[in-house]
Design an enzyme around this catalytic site. Sequence first.
Site, PDB file in Angstrom:
ATOM      1  N   CYS A 151      49.203  43.369  30.359  1.00 51.72           N
ATOM      2  CA  CYS A 151      50.600  43.466  29.905  1.00 51.72           C
ATOM      3  C   CYS A 151      51.036  44.923  29.897  1.00 51.72           C
ATOM      4  O   CYS A 151      52.176  45.242  30.275  1.00 51.72           O
ATOM      5  CB  CYS A 151      50.771  42.841  28.518  1.00 51.72           C
ATOM      6  SG  CYS A 151      50.810  41.034  28.527  1.00 51.72           S
ATOM      7  N   HIS A 160      44.662  35.982  35.937  1.00 54.45           N
ATOM      8  CA  HIS A 160      44.751  36.797  37.150  1.00 54.45           C
ATOM      9  C   HIS A 160      43.927  36.169  38.257  1.00 54.45           C
ATOM     10  O   HIS A 160      42.939  35.477  38.004  1.00 54.45           O
ATOM     11  CB  HIS A 160      44.296  38.233  36.889  1.00 54.45           C
ATOM     12  CG  HIS A 160      42.925  38.351  36.301  1.00 54.45           C
ATOM     13  ND1 HIS A 160      42.682  38.195  34.955  1.00 54.45           N
ATOM     14  CD2 HIS A 160      41.724  38.594  36.862  1.00 54.45           C
ATOM     15  CE1 HIS A 160      41.389  38.348  34.717  1.00 54.45           C
ATOM     16  NE2 HIS A 160      40.775  38.577  35.868  1.00 54.45           N
TER      17      HIS A 160
HETATM   18  P1  DGP Z   1      37.759  39.312  35.479  1.00 52.59           P
HETATM   19  O1  DGP Z   1      36.302  39.585  35.416  1.00 52.59           O
HETATM   20  O2  DGP Z   1      38.089  38.154  36.397  1.00 52.59           O
HETATM   21  O3  DGP Z   1      38.404  39.181  34.113  1.00 52.59           O
HETATM   22  O4  DGP Z   1      38.375  40.593  36.187  1.00 52.59           O
HETATM   23  C1  DGP Z   1      39.026  41.622  35.531  1.00 52.59           C
HETATM   24  C2  DGP Z   1      39.203  42.711  36.546  1.00 52.59           C
HETATM   25  O5  DGP Z   1      40.127  43.639  36.032  1.00 52.59           O
HETATM   26  C3  DGP Z   1      37.924  43.510  36.849  1.00 52.59           C
HETATM   27  O6  DGP Z   1      37.567  43.292  38.218  1.00 52.59           O
HETATM   28  C4  DGP Z   1      38.304  44.960  36.607  1.00 52.59           C
HETATM   29  C5  DGP Z   1      39.801  44.902  36.497  1.00 52.59           C
HETATM   30  N1  DGP Z   1      40.356  45.841  35.536  1.00 52.59           N
HETATM   31  C6  DGP Z   1      40.073  45.929  34.210  1.00 52.59           C
HETATM   32  N2  DGP Z   1      40.791  46.892  33.629  1.00 52.59           N
HETATM   33  C7  DGP Z   1      41.560  47.418  34.610  1.00 52.59           C
HETATM   34  C8  DGP Z   1      42.550  48.448  34.631  1.00 52.59           C
HETATM   35  O7  DGP Z   1      42.864  49.091  33.622  1.00 52.59           O
HETATM   36  N3  DGP Z   1      43.131  48.716  35.825  1.00 52.59           N
HETATM   37  C9  DGP Z   1      42.818  48.016  36.960  1.00 52.59           C
HETATM   38  N4  DGP Z   1      43.446  48.362  38.081  1.00 52.59           N
HETATM   39  N5  DGP Z   1      41.916  47.033  36.976  1.00 52.59           N
HETATM   40  C10 DGP Z   1      41.297  46.741  35.813  1.00 52.59           C
END
Ligand code: DGP
Length: 115
Positions: free
Chosen positions: A7, A99
């Site tokens: 968010c 996501h």
């Molecule tokens: P999941 O394991 O499916 O909940 O994937 C979450 C993904 O989100 C993980 O691959 C890393 C990504 N992620 C977490 N925090 C951030 C962030 O602050 N920025 C970005 N670009 N990606 C993030």
Amino acid sequence: MEDCIFCKIIAGDIPSSKVYEDEYVYAFRDINPIAPVHVLIVPKQHISCADEITPENSFIVSKIFEAIPKIAKAEGLDNGYNVLNNCGEAGGQTVMHLHFHLLGGIDLMGLVQKQ
Ligand code: DGP
């Protein structure tokens, strides 16, 4: 939602590498890519996970899947790609905002099965 990282990314409070945005959907590069192309596609509306999809909010999933081919094309994934959703702790979900991972250039079916 106050404490939700995604968010905050959607609101612009946390920087992200945006690849797509429309009225309902925001997409940005994963911070820890596991594939040459690794984009996260999220609804702007906070829905915590796939378990929270209802008849009232399921149109958002259509919006996401309408965006996916556009993003894949822009990323040059002309030969195909994978779309992955992790749901809940056992599903490996670490960010509780629905996501979908768009992955290009990886052999997902070659991954080793978890014990
Ligand atoms: P999941 O394991 O499916 O909940 O994937 C979450 C993904 O989100 C993980 O691959 C890393 C990504 N992620 C977490 N925090 C951030 C962030 O602050 N920025 C970005 N670009 N990606 C993030």
